[in-house]
Motif scaffolding. Structure first.
Motif, PDB file in Angstrom:
ATOM      1  N   VAL A  74       0.754  -1.153   0.182  1.00 20.05           N
ATOM      2  CA  VAL A  74       0.022  -0.089   0.032  1.00 20.05           C
ATOM      3  C   VAL A  74       0.754   1.270  -0.013  1.00 20.05           C
ATOM      4  O   VAL A  74       0.599   2.220  -0.664  1.00 20.05           O
ATOM      5  N   LEU A  75       1.747   1.346   0.912  1.00 19.67           N
ATOM      6  CA  LEU A  75       2.816   2.475   0.940  1.00 19.67           C
ATOM      7  C   LEU A  75       3.382   2.584  -0.420  1.00 19.67           C
ATOM      8  O   LEU A  75       3.750   3.929  -0.845  1.00 19.67           O
TER       9      LEU A  75
ATOM     10  N   ARG B  82       5.139   6.414  -1.128  1.00 20.95           N
ATOM     11  CA  ARG B  82       5.750   6.413   0.198  1.00 20.95           C
ATOM     12  C   ARG B  82       6.887   5.286   0.429  1.00 20.95           C
ATOM     13  O   ARG B  82       6.552   4.676   1.521  1.00 20.95           O
ATOM     14  N   VAL B  83       7.931   5.444  -0.235  1.00 23.87           N
ATOM     15  CA  VAL B  83       8.821   3.976  -0.064  1.00 23.87           C
ATOM     16  C   VAL B  83       9.336   4.297   1.344  1.00 23.87           C
ATOM     17  O   VAL B  83      10.045   3.435   1.985  1.00 23.87           O
ATOM     18  N   ASN B  84       9.853   5.786   1.448  1.00 24.46           N
ATOM     19  CA  ASN B  84      10.442   5.803   2.988  1.00 24.46           C
ATOM     20  C   ASN B  84       9.800   5.167   4.048  1.00 24.46           C
ATOM     21  O   ASN B  84      10.301   4.582   5.093  1.00 24.46           O
ATOM     22  N   HIS B  85       8.500   5.479   4.080  1.00 29.28           N
ATOM     23  CA  HIS B  85       7.423   4.819   5.304  1.00 29.28           C
ATOM     24  C   HIS B  85       7.537   3.359   5.119  1.00 29.28           C
ATOM     25  O   HIS B  85       7.451   2.607   5.989  1.00 29.28           O
ATOM     26  N   ALA B  86       7.618   2.760   3.861  1.00 35.55           N
ATOM     27  CA  ALA B  86       7.600   1.494   3.687  1.00 35.55           C
ATOM     28  C   ALA B  86       8.833   0.843   4.267  1.00 35.55           C
ATOM     29  O   ALA B  86       8.664  -0.372   4.795  1.00 35.55           O
ATOM     30  N   LEU B  87       9.957   1.694   4.061  1.00 26.31           N
ATOM     31  CA  LEU B  87      11.419   0.830   4.585  1.00 26.31           C
ATOM     32  C   LEU B  87      11.270   1.123   6.226  1.00 26.31           C
ATOM     33  O   LEU B  87      11.830   0.108   6.688  1.00 26.31           O
ATOM     34  N   GLU B  88      10.592   2.175   6.821  1.00 24.36           N
ATOM     35  CA  GLU B  88      10.496   1.890   8.151  1.00 24.36           C
ATOM     36  C   GLU B  88       9.568   0.931   8.753  1.00 24.36           C
ATOM     37  O   GLU B  88       9.905   0.247   9.818  1.00 24.36           O
ATOM     38  N   LEU B  89       8.516   0.417   7.968  1.00 22.89           N
ATOM     39  CA  LEU B  89       7.799  -0.780   8.283  1.00 22.89           C
ATOM     40  C   LEU B  89       8.497  -2.037   8.180  1.00 22.89           C
ATOM     41  O   LEU B  89       8.510  -2.692   8.917  1.00 22.89           O
ATOM     42  N   LEU B  90       9.414  -1.943   7.275  1.00 28.50           N
ATOM     43  CA  LEU B  90      10.375  -3.187   7.167  1.00 28.50           C
ATOM     44  C   LEU B  90      11.234  -3.196   8.278  1.00 28.50           C
ATOM     45  O   LEU B  90      11.240  -4.224   8.845  1.00 28.50           O
ATOM     46  N   ASP B  91      11.542  -1.983   9.023  1.00 28.42           N
ATOM     47  CA  ASP B  91      12.486  -2.412   9.959  1.00 28.42           C
ATOM     48  C   ASP B  91      11.727  -2.623  11.206  1.00 28.42           C
ATOM     49  O   ASP B  91      12.363  -3.418  12.122  1.00 28.42           O
ATOM     50  N   ARG B  92      10.605  -2.231  11.155  1.00 27.17           N
ATOM     51  CA  ARG B  92       9.730  -2.877  12.648  1.00 27.17           C
ATOM     52  C   ARG B  92       9.349  -4.238  12.325  1.00 27.17           C
ATOM     53  O   ARG B  92       9.462  -4.954  13.363  1.00 27.17           O
ATOM     54  N   MET B  93       9.169  -4.685  11.164  1.00 25.93           N
ATOM     55  CA  MET B  93       9.106  -6.082  10.897  1.00 25.93           C
ATOM     56  C   MET B  93      10.312  -6.949  11.256  1.00 25.93           C
ATOM     57  O   MET B  93      10.238  -8.051  11.941  1.00 25.93           O
TER      58      MET B  93
END
Length: 463
Positions: free
Chosen positions: A337-338, A343-354
């Motif tokens: 979705v991101l 909004r790839v930067n937000h997607a990268l942040e979500l990957l870090d959370r994962m």
């Protein structure tokens, strides 16, 4: 010794059944030359072993040859097993041939086989054929009992043919003793697929009159029907009517669960109703119904889609604080979705959370992000993610060619930001205004024309 012989026999028959480079009549001749004794269990075992590898028509030829050679030694049980295999393979022509042979040979069609065949036929749009077999089950020596009635009703309702299923029920009400709940739940699901709230409510009332327990499945099915219908036809009634159904559930001592709320959350998300989604999630927690990972996903998704990225991250954090460990697809879909909203930067942040949650199965996320970064022109970051994935031993499905700027086509957005050109200083403002008002006539010219017309009329009157 006997075990080794039977294993070699199965291996040889597997080879003949799978081989696909020989002429049309070579299969039968090769099998006829084979001297190992043929038995019914051997045939069934070969058919089951080869169903994923051998072409279905070649497998059908093998089974037909076996039937001719075994004759009555091949029992009805083995014949039914073969029909189920071809039905699962979705070879409808083979199923038709074997059903015809079964009927000609006077064999018995098992109820389990009829259930599988009916389900497959209805799925491909041949509900008339499925009903035809059901009406003529006596020709297949199969009784029209509660098992077969429930099977045909379930098959029809699974694809939304609730009216035809009710027609079957109307003629066989005396045969469903013991499976009334199953049959009526299937019909309720059928009307729900058609989003027919009126008929679904009628089925609920009929179930109540017959003392059939209305459980959580019944109310959740009706709730989905109601929400889907209101989403299209009555958006303003989506939340109040759904909450009324939940209150009705409590009167039957049925407590709404997370699935009940997720049905409403899904519709609210598709309608982009953010405030109501957040309010519903909060009411879930206050009412004692713990949201599951799907609930948090639905709310975070609508927040990301509407540009509320900070609030969406808070929802993800809230889920993690609640101790929920979602599957990898939770992050996969949100990252998708991101990336979709650029909004790839937000997607990268979500990957870090994962990665901090140590869920694993990171491959699909890296595939999506690497492809998105490279197609957006950020090959350096894409290469960095590629190296990181390889160091972690993650298997990637995307090709390495995506990192090559000479191969990968960079996405160019269709819309372009309008750039205002600097005003021409040599052109006076009065000229600009005159050019804009060039379509308007001069009022002085209009007056002069009117005076000329009036003079001409007076001259004409005097003459």
């Amino acid at each position: 010794m006997g075990t080794t012989c039977s294993t070699n026999c199965i291996r040889d028959h597997d080879h003949y059944a799978k081989k696909n480079q020989c002429p049309q009549d070579d299969l039968e001749s090769s099998l006829s030359e084979h001297r190992v004794p043929l038995t019914a269990p051997l045939v069934v075992q070969v058919v089951k072993r080869c169903k994923e590898e051998a072409p279905t028509r070649r497998l059908l030829r093998y089974f037909t040859w076996s039937c001719k050679n075994l004759g009555s030694e091949l029992e009805d049980r083995e014949f039914n097993c073969a029909i189920r295999v071809f039905a699962e393979k979705k070879d409808h022509r083979a199923v038709d041939i074997l059903l015809s042979d079964l009927r000609k040979d006077g064999r018995v069609l098992e109820a389990e086989t009829f259930s599988v065949v009916a389900e497959v036929l209805v799925k491909v749009g041949r509900e008339d054929d499925a009903l035809g077999i059901f009406k003529n089950l006596d020709l297949f020596k199969c009784p029209q009992d509660k098992t077969t009635v429930a099977s045909i009703v379930n098959a029809l309702c699974a694809k939304g043919h609730a009216k035809r299923a009710e027609g079957v029920l109307l003629h066989h009400k005396d045969k469903i003793s013991g499976v009334e709940s199953c049959v009526y739940k299937s019909i309720l699901y059928g009307w729900s697929m058609q989003e027919n709230v009126k008929e679904a409510r009628r089925i609920l009332q009929e179930m109540k009159s017959k003392n059939i327990t209305l459980d959580l499945y019944c109310f959740n099915t009706f709730l989905k029907c109601l929400c889907e219908c209101n989403l299209k036809n009555n958006p303003s009634g989506l939340v109040p009517e759904a909450l009324n159904v939940m209150m009705e559930m409590r009167t039957y001592k049925v407590i709404p669960n997370s699935v009940s709320y997720n049905v409403l959350l899904s519709c609210l998300g598709r309608a982009r109703r953010v405030k109501e989604s957040l309010k519903l999630l909060d009411s879930m927690r206050r009412s004692g119904c713990a949201p599951d990972w799907t609930s948090y996903y639905l709310v975070a998704r609508v927040l990301y889609l509407t540009g509320r990225f900070g609030k969406g991250n808070q929802i993800v954090d809230m889920m993690m604080e609640a101790g929920l460990v979602p599957p990898a697809k939770f992050y996969y879909h949100l990252i998708g979705v991101l990336c979709g909203v650029e909004r790839v930067n937000h997607a990268l942040e979500l990957l870090d959370r994962m990665k901090k949650s140590l869920i694993g199965n990171y491959g699909p996320m890296y595939d999506v992000l690497i492809s998105k970064l490279c197609r957006s022109g950020d090959f350096e970051k894409g290469k960095e993610l590629w190296d990181e994935a390889k160091e972690m031993g993650i298997f990637l499905e995307c090709s390495r060619d995506v990192l090559d700027s000479s191969i990968t086509k960079v996405f160019q957005p269709k819309w372009k930001e309008k750039v205002r050109e600097p005003a021409d200083q040599t052109k006076p403002d009065t000229q600009v205004l005159n050019s804009k008002l060039s379509g308007h006539r001069n009022p002085q010219k209009r007056r002069s024309k009117r005076k000329q017309k009036g003079r001409s009329k007076k001259k004409a009157a005097s003459t």
